[in-house]
Design an enzyme around this catalytic site. Structure first.
Site, PDB file in Angstrom:
ATOM      1  CG  ASP A  38      37.599  34.380  41.797  1.00 15.02           C
ATOM      2  OD1 ASP A  38      38.546  34.832  42.475  1.00 15.02           O
ATOM      3  OD2 ASP A  38      36.686  35.099  41.353  1.00 15.02           O
TER       4      ASP A  38
ATOM      5  NE  ARG B 238      60.490  41.699  42.504  1.00 13.61           N
ATOM      6  CZ  ARG B 238      61.122  40.551  42.652  1.00 13.61           C
ATOM      7  NH1 ARG B 238      62.389  40.453  42.376  1.00 13.61           N
ATOM      8  NH2 ARG B 238      60.484  39.486  43.083  1.00 13.61           N
TER       9      ARG B 238
ATOM     10  CD  GLU C 192      31.588  38.742  41.514  1.00 15.47           C
ATOM     11  OE1 GLU C 192      32.161  39.750  41.943  1.00 15.47           O
ATOM     12  OE2 GLU C 192      32.198  37.760  41.051  1.00 15.47           O
TER      13      GLU C 192
ATOM     14  CE  LYS D 240      34.915  37.357  38.430  1.00 16.78           C
ATOM     15  NZ  LYS D 240      34.599  38.209  39.582  1.00 16.78           N
TER      16      LYS D 240
ATOM     17  CG  HIS E 101      36.483  39.619  50.813  1.00 15.36           C
ATOM     18  ND1 HIS E 101      36.738  38.756  49.786  1.00 15.36           N
ATOM     19  CD2 HIS E 101      35.435  40.361  50.403  1.00 15.36           C
ATOM     20  CE1 HIS E 101      35.886  38.973  48.796  1.00 15.36           C
ATOM     21  NE2 HIS E 101      35.081  39.951  49.146  1.00 15.36           N
TER      22      HIS E 101
ATOM     23  CE  LYS F  96      39.492  33.983  46.096  1.00 14.84           C
ATOM     24  NZ  LYS F  96      39.354  35.303  45.548  1.00 14.84           N
TER      25      LYS F  96
ATOM     26  CG  HIS G 249      34.324  34.166  48.645  1.00 19.54           C
ATOM     27  ND1 HIS G 249      35.272  34.424  49.597  1.00 19.54           N
ATOM     28  CD2 HIS G 249      34.718  34.853  47.542  1.00 19.54           C
ATOM     29  CE1 HIS G 249      36.198  35.232  49.081  1.00 19.54           C
ATOM     30  NE2 HIS G 249      35.879  35.495  47.837  1.00 19.54           N
TER      31      HIS G 249
END
Ligand code: BG6
Length: 515
Positions: free
Chosen positions: A262, A69, A243, A367, A205, A175, A267
């Site tokens: 997520d 944009r 993580e 996380k 990924h 995703k 994954h």
């Protein structure tokens, strides 16, 4: 180029050897980068293109046309992209190399809601194709917010950007592919109305990570493991992706996603499929993806009435990670102080087929946990009769085989050995294979090359997306209701997750591997 018998020009594939690995240089093509001024383009895509250029893996006939944009000239766009690449490789950017990449970079402003932008885009592509002789091969990379996917895709068809009259047209999307079954079906429907499935590259990924690809090699290029790979010898499987990072700068996205969307729908379920699938008849995208879809179809649906017994959700409170104090999820910038979005989940998954009957797969991801670790642990059954029992004081741990995805990528086998010098005394030992070198292609470099080569093996097929969503949608609906929400926060940052996750596996007489 060389001449064949009829004096026609035929292309000889070009290969590069990088760290003892032969990699084919793709043929002429262009990359149309939607969302070119955004985060994904700057953090991942441009740095990966620079690395491909550095390794001489980009075809000489190549260009990148960025669109977004923001009004920018080609020159301003090149400046912006140079900053992005310099930020990805601090202090190491090679000016000469950058100049060669910059010569292939162009920009066009676009308003994705307006069809005329796509007409102008097509004209610009056509003129650049003549200059760079890219043979009509186009990669359309949608590095844009997912809520803009359908609008852009719907315009690509009528603008004549999805046709393959001259060369190929491959569309790449990342995703989240939908946020539940209905929205994924909607997006797939829009894709189907414009592209054929063989033109669609849905990226995950994790599939492009070297060590994830090694799961297939390890299972199907060795004969000694496959006979053990079923319910007769395997007690259960643990798949962990933990993580240490928190929500980072992605509050807006994460509040709408949560850990199930997520990490699990993509994954973790992909890792599950690679571990559980039957050997494909050929190492070909369709054959491999067929087998993965068969696994998803065999997953026992999570019963909404028995969710407590199969799923545990959690959200991090403040704590200490790597010696540093960190805030809880609800205190992160942009997160509402009463958020009920889960940042952790543990799930017991059963696969109803002959191979896996009675072998639970325990999946967990979160996380702000104690360690960054991704692994698949195959836990074997204990020996049927332990004749050493009267002589030893402690129970012995059964064998385990661990495929380590990150960090310290490799494979470990755990077994018992005699403690030297003792009469009867056993010691658990670990036999380790660790990859020595750093990977030669990172996940984004791999997917860009595969997309240029037309190899869909590492991309997710339409049916797999829909089956995984159909498995998780009842859970997501439940989470969306007040009764399905846990009392959060329930685990300290830097811990190994909520206590309820331990119960999930302990109830079955098993334990999580330490993080
Ligand atoms: C992404 C998720 O897909 O994967 C992130 O959106 C997560 O939330 C990331 O942090 C983990 O990937 P990696 O490669 O760092 O393990």
């Amino acid at each position: 180029m060389q001449m064949d018998d009829e004096n026609e020009e035929i292309a000889i594939p070009d290969y590069r050897t990088i760290e003892n690995c032969e990699i084919k240089v793709p043929g002429p093509c262009c990359l149309i980068l939607f969302g070119a001024s955004g985060d994904l383009a700057q953090r991942k895509i441009l740095p990966s293109l620079y690395r491909l250029m550095y390794n001489r893996l980009l075809p000489p006939e190549f260009f990148i046309l960025g669109s977004a944009r923001t009004p920018l000239t080609d020159r301003q766009f090149r400046g912006l992209m140079k900053e992005a690449v310099a930020a990805a490789f601090p202090g190491t950017i090679d000016e000469g190399l950058w100049e060669r990449l910059a010569e292939k970079l162009y920009y066009i402003q676009a308003d994705y809601s307006s069809f005329s932008s796509f007409v102008s885009l097509k004209d610009r592509i056509a003129s650049l194709e003549k200059v760079h002789r890219t043979a009509g091969n186009r990669i359309l990379y949608l590095a844009i917010p997912p809520d803009a996917y359908e609008t852009v895709i719907a315009h690509l068809g009528p603008a004549g950007l999805s046709g393959e009259d001259e060369g190929y047209a491959h569309v790449v999307i990342e995703k989240p592919i939908g946020r539940d079954l209905a929205s994924a079906q909607g997006l797939n429907g829009v894709l189907r109305s414009v592209f054929r499935e063989r033109q669609v590259y849905r990226m995950d990924h994790y599939l492009a990570k070297e060590t994830v690809q090694n799961v297939l090699m390890f299972r199907f290029a060795n004969s000694i493991f496959e006979p053990l790979w079923d319910r007769r010898y395997i007690d259960h499987v643990q798949i962990t992706v933990s993580e240490t990072v928190g929500v980072e700068h992605r509050a807006g996205y994460y509040e709408r996603a949560g850990v199930i969307r997520d990490m699990f729908q993509n994954h973790l379920f992909q890792l599950l499929a690679l571990t559980a699938m039957e050997p494909p008849a050929a190492f070909e995208a369709e054959r491999v993806r067929d087998e993965k879809s068969k696994v998803f179809r065999s997953v026992r649906p999570l019963s909404p009435d028995a969710l407590e017994a199969t799923v545990v959700l959690g959200q991090y409170a403040g704590g200490t990670v790597g010696g540093n104090p960190v805030v809880g999820y609800r205190e992160e910038p942009g997160i509402p102080p009463d958020s009920v979005v889960p940042t952790y989940a543990a799930m017991k998954v059963c696969i109803d087929n002959w191979r896996w009957h009675g072998v639970p797969f325990y999946l967990r991801s979160g996380k702000r946990l104690a360690a960054r670790k991704a692994e698949i642990a195959i836990q074997f059954r204990p020996v049927p009769h332990l004749m050493f029992m009267p002589h030893i004081t402690e129970a012995i741990s059964p064998n385990a085989l661990v495929l380590r995805i990150q960090p310290e990528e490799g494979v470990s086998i755990f077994f018992q050995a005699k403690k030297q010098g003792s009469r009867v005394c056993l010691d658990p030992v670990e036999m380790n294979f660790t990859y020595q070198k750093t990977v030669n292609l990172d996940a984004y470099e791999r997917i860009l090359l595969d997309c240029m080569e037309g190899d869909q093996m590492l991309f997710v097929r339409e049916d797999a997306v829909e089956i995984t969503w159909s498995l998780l949608t009842p859970l997501l609906e439940r989470i969306g209701q007040p009764a399905g929400q846990g009392s959060f926060p329930d685990y300290a940052a830097g811990s190994s997750g909520p206590a309820a996750a331990d119960l999930l596996i302990n109830r079955d007489g098993r334990q999580w591997r330490p993080l």
